[in-house]
Design an enzyme around this catalytic site. Structure first.
Site, PDB file in Angstrom:
ATOM      1  N   HIS A 103       0.878  -1.177   0.000  1.00  0.00           N
ATOM      2  CA  HIS A 103       0.000   0.000   0.000  1.00  0.00           C
ATOM      3  C   HIS A 103       0.911   1.222   0.000  1.00  0.00           C
ATOM      4  CE1 HIS A 103      -2.320  -2.967   2.429  1.00  0.00           C
ATOM      5  NE2 HIS A 103      -3.406  -2.404   1.955  1.00  0.00           N
ATOM      6  N   ASP A 106       2.266   2.002   3.356  1.00  0.00           N
ATOM      7  CA  ASP A 106       3.212   1.038   3.952  1.00  0.00           C
ATOM      8  C   ASP A 106       4.652   1.490   3.754  1.00  0.00           C
ATOM      9  OD1 ASP A 106       0.988  -0.626   4.200  1.00  0.00           O
ATOM     10  OD2 ASP A 106       1.562  -1.912   2.504  1.00  0.00           O
ATOM     11  N   GLU A 234     -10.823  -6.888  -4.216  1.00  0.00           N
ATOM     12  CA  GLU A 234     -10.636  -7.956  -3.233  1.00  0.00           C
ATOM     13  C   GLU A 234     -11.858  -8.022  -2.320  1.00  0.00           C
ATOM     14  OE1 GLU A 234      -6.772  -7.896  -1.325  1.00  0.00           O
ATOM     15  OE2 GLU A 234      -7.650  -8.712   0.498  1.00  0.00           O
ATOM     16  N   GLU A 270      -9.131 -13.790  -1.361  1.00  0.00           N
ATOM     17  CA  GLU A 270      -8.340 -14.111  -0.165  1.00  0.00           C
ATOM     18  C   GLU A 270      -8.995 -15.237   0.625  1.00  0.00           C
ATOM     19  OE1 GLU A 270      -6.575 -10.856   1.899  1.00  0.00           O
ATOM     20  OE2 GLU A 270      -6.966 -11.734   3.868  1.00  0.00           O
ATOM     21  N   HIS A 273     -10.918 -14.169   3.773  1.00  0.00           N
ATOM     22  CA  HIS A 273     -12.143 -13.426   3.496  1.00  0.00           C
ATOM     23  C   HIS A 273     -13.256 -14.378   3.043  1.00  0.00           C
ATOM     24  CE1 HIS A 273      -9.593  -9.558   2.587  1.00  0.00           C
ATOM     25  NE2 HIS A 273      -9.351 -10.084   3.772  1.00  0.00           N
ATOM     26  N   ASP A 298      -4.925 -13.668  -2.587  1.00  0.00           N
ATOM     27  CA  ASP A 298      -4.234 -13.319  -1.352  1.00  0.00           C
ATOM     28  C   ASP A 298      -4.228 -14.579  -0.511  1.00  0.00           C
ATOM     29  OD1 ASP A 298      -3.564 -10.753  -1.917  1.00  0.00           O
ATOM     30  OD2 ASP A 298      -4.692  -9.845  -0.275  1.00  0.00           O
ATOM     31  N   ASP A 309     -10.430 -11.780  10.878  1.00  0.00           N
ATOM     32  CA  ASP A 309      -9.514 -11.968   9.752  1.00  0.00           C
ATOM     33  C   ASP A 309      -8.118 -12.201  10.338  1.00  0.00           C
ATOM     34  OD1 ASP A 309      -8.434 -11.960   7.239  1.00  0.00           O
ATOM     35  OD2 ASP A 309      -8.586  -9.806   6.949  1.00  0.00           O
ATOM     36  N   ASP A 311      -5.420 -13.969   9.231  1.00  0.00           N
ATOM     37  CA  ASP A 311      -4.247 -13.908   8.349  1.00  0.00           C
ATOM     38  C   ASP A 311      -3.088 -14.805   8.772  1.00  0.00           C
ATOM     39  OD1 ASP A 311      -5.476 -12.030   6.636  1.00  0.00           O
ATOM     40  OD2 ASP A 311      -4.770 -10.334   7.823  1.00  0.00           O
ATOM     41  N   ASP A 341      -0.708 -12.659   1.928  1.00  0.00           N
ATOM     42  CA  ASP A 341      -1.321 -11.647   2.798  1.00  0.00           C
ATOM     43  C   ASP A 341      -1.476 -12.295   4.168  1.00  0.00           C
ATOM     44  OD1 ASP A 341      -2.594  -9.565   3.953  1.00  0.00           O
ATOM     45  OD2 ASP A 341      -4.207  -9.406   2.470  1.00  0.00           O
TER      46      ASP A 341
HETATM   47  C1  XLS Z   1      -7.479  -6.740   4.451  1.00  0.00           C
HETATM   48  C2  XLS Z   1      -6.988  -6.975   3.106  1.00  0.00           C
HETATM   49  C3  XLS Z   1      -5.839  -6.092   2.691  1.00  0.00           C
HETATM   50  C4  XLS Z   1      -5.716  -6.087   1.192  1.00  0.00           C
HETATM   51  C5  XLS Z   1      -4.918  -4.970   0.648  1.00  0.00           C
HETATM   52  O1  XLS Z   1      -8.196  -7.546   5.017  1.00  0.00           O
HETATM   53  O2  XLS Z   1      -6.670  -8.325   2.965  1.00  0.00           O
HETATM   54  O3  XLS Z   1      -4.666  -6.491   3.304  1.00  0.00           O
HETATM   55  O4  XLS Z   1      -5.179  -7.282   0.743  1.00  0.00           O
HETATM   56  O5  XLS Z   1      -5.493  -3.740   0.914  1.00  0.00           O
HETATM   57 NI    NI Z   2      -5.772  -9.157   1.302  1.00  0.00          NI
HETATM   58 NI    NI Z   3      -7.437  -9.702   4.636  1.00  0.00          NI
END
Ligand code: XLS
Ligand code: NI
Ligand code: NI
Length: 439
Positions: A103, A106, A234, A270, A273, A298, A309, A311, A341
């Protein structure tokens, strides 16, 4: 000169399946040919900036655990951003992965004005340009963070305040310019806070119209600057908002249709998600390929119990095999790839933990890909599905879907022969057993 962050860690080597050292690739062998293509070109692995270099290990109950030197309080933010870039590229090289993702916020600190923020982003992009040329590492995608700053607390494109909409447009313009300059293969829009907390203060129709117009402007700008990559959305059903408009693949497809964008925008799907939306990862992948909008993934793994979430790094080979089976059936990645991700657990403090996480997950992914390739080569799984629908190939049945039938003509077909359809086994356990032959 090395930053020393990773000590004397050397680039990770492929050592083959018999290796018992978890810091080697046992399956991720980038030059191995799978279904006629190098594994590296199949997977197109990407390391993300945000979880690795920006998140300090905090959770809602506690602050920083990692204590990374480039996040130390009181440091000069641009010096810290440059150090962070050095560490990031050291990590990309230790892992030997071909892409990264970021991003705008970032990579460089936010300034007092958007112009200052853009200048900071552009200065780090200059450094990236040089590092990318030196290492051959590419940008899988860029994106804009329009959810952290409080100005975006009520959304970016869906904000009730048109000034925020304009600010978001200006920020995306710069993020797309930078992505284009760094030869990004895609540009991603994840919904951030495009959703609502309560319907008592929300006009959904108004907000969707804003989002539709915003996305149309993104597509118009892509064509104007000649950006060759794909625009990806996404999906995510909730978090940070209670309800996110880009709920899941099917919902986003309806949105794209409504705003005339279904041929312009593809999906970045993702795992976590999909789980939050009450689906499996392979459901979302299958849906996207069915609708012709599969783009990229992702990669992570959600905790199945906790409803956030989370991750985690994807480590579950049977699940990954079914995911890559869907990706291969979709024709594989074109501009897309596999973006990690995923983040460490906050107790995983050591720099080597960052490396281990990616190596372990890349290996699980490679096993998944190889298993999926075997499923394709064996042919029985797909063959079963093809046979199951084979009746629709007969001319009289194909005609039905082309519009050459009505309730009356079909009623006649049934009544003239007293037709009674004969049920056939769906063979789920056979198919599950077949899939397990390859994992
Ligand atoms: C958040 C998203 C984010 C996107 C990029 O849940 O996964 O990380 O991948 O903005
Ligand atoms: Ni993501
Ligand atoms: Ni995410």
């Amino acid at each position: 000169m090395s930053t020393g962050f990773f000590g004397d860690l050397q680039p990770i080597q492929y050592a083959g399946p018999s290796s018992r050292d978890p810091l080697t690739y046992r399956h991720y062998n980038k030059d191995e040919i799978v279904l006629g293509k190098r594994m590296e070109d199949h997977l197109r692995l990407a390391v993300c900036y945000w979880h690795n270099f920006c998140w300090p290990g905090s959770d809602p109950f506690g602050g920083e655990t990692f204590m990374r030197s480039w996040m130390a309080a009181g440091g000069d933010p641009m010096d810290q951003a440059r150090l962070k870039a050095d560490v990031a590229f050291e990590m990309f090289q230790i892992l030997g992965m071909p892409f990264f993702t970021f991003h705008d916020r970032d990579i460089a600190p936010e300034g007092k004005t958007l112009a200052e923020s853009n200048a900071n982003v552009n200065a780090i992009a200059d450094i990236f340009e040089k590092k990318m040329a030196d290492t051959g590492i590419g940008l899988l995608w860029g994106t804009a963070n329009m959810f952290s700053n409080r100005r975006f607390m009520s959304g970016a494109a869906t904000n009730p305040d048109p000034d925020v909409f304009a600010y978001a447009a200006a920020q995306v313009k710069n993020a797309m310019d930078v992505t284009q300059r760094l030869n990004g293969a895609n540009y991603v829009l994840w919904g951030g806070r495009e959703g609502y907390e309560t319907l008592l203060n929300t006009n959904i129709k108004q907000e969707l119209d804003q989002l539709g117009r915003f996305l149309n402007m993104v597509v118009e700008y892509k064509h104007k600057i000649g950006f060759k990559g794909a625009i990806l959305i996404e999906p995510k059903p909730q978090e940070p908002s209670k309800h996110q408009y880009d709920y899941d693949v099917a919902t986003v497809y309806g949105f794209l249709k409504a705003y005339g964008l279904e041929n312009e925008v593809k999906m970045n799907i993702e795992q976590g998600h999909a789980i939050l939306a009450g689906h499996s990862f392979e459901h979302e992948l299958h849906m996207a390929r069915s609708l012709g909008i599969f783009g990229s993934v992702d990669m992570n793994r959600n905790d199945y119990q906790c409803g956030w979430d989370t991750d985690h790094f994807g480590m579950n080979v049977p699940e990954l095999a079914l995911a890559y089976y869907e990706i291969l059936l979709a024709g594989g990645f074109t501009s897309g790839g596999t973006n990690f991700d995923a983040k460490l657990r906050r107790q995983s403090l050591d720099p080597v933990d960052l490396i281990q996480a990616h190596v372990g997950s890349a290996d699980a992914i490679a096993r998944g890909l190889k298993a999926a390739a075997e499923m394709i080569e064996d042919g029985r799984m797909k063959g079963f599905v093809d046979d199951r629908y084979a009746g629709w190939q007969k001319p009289e049945n194909a005609e039905i879907l082309k519009g050459g039938s009505s309730l009356e003509t079909l009623a006649e077909r049934v009544h003239t022969s007293d037709l009674e359809p004969q049920p056939k086994s769906g063979k789920q356990e056979y198919l599950e057993s077949l899939a397990n032959l390859f994992v």
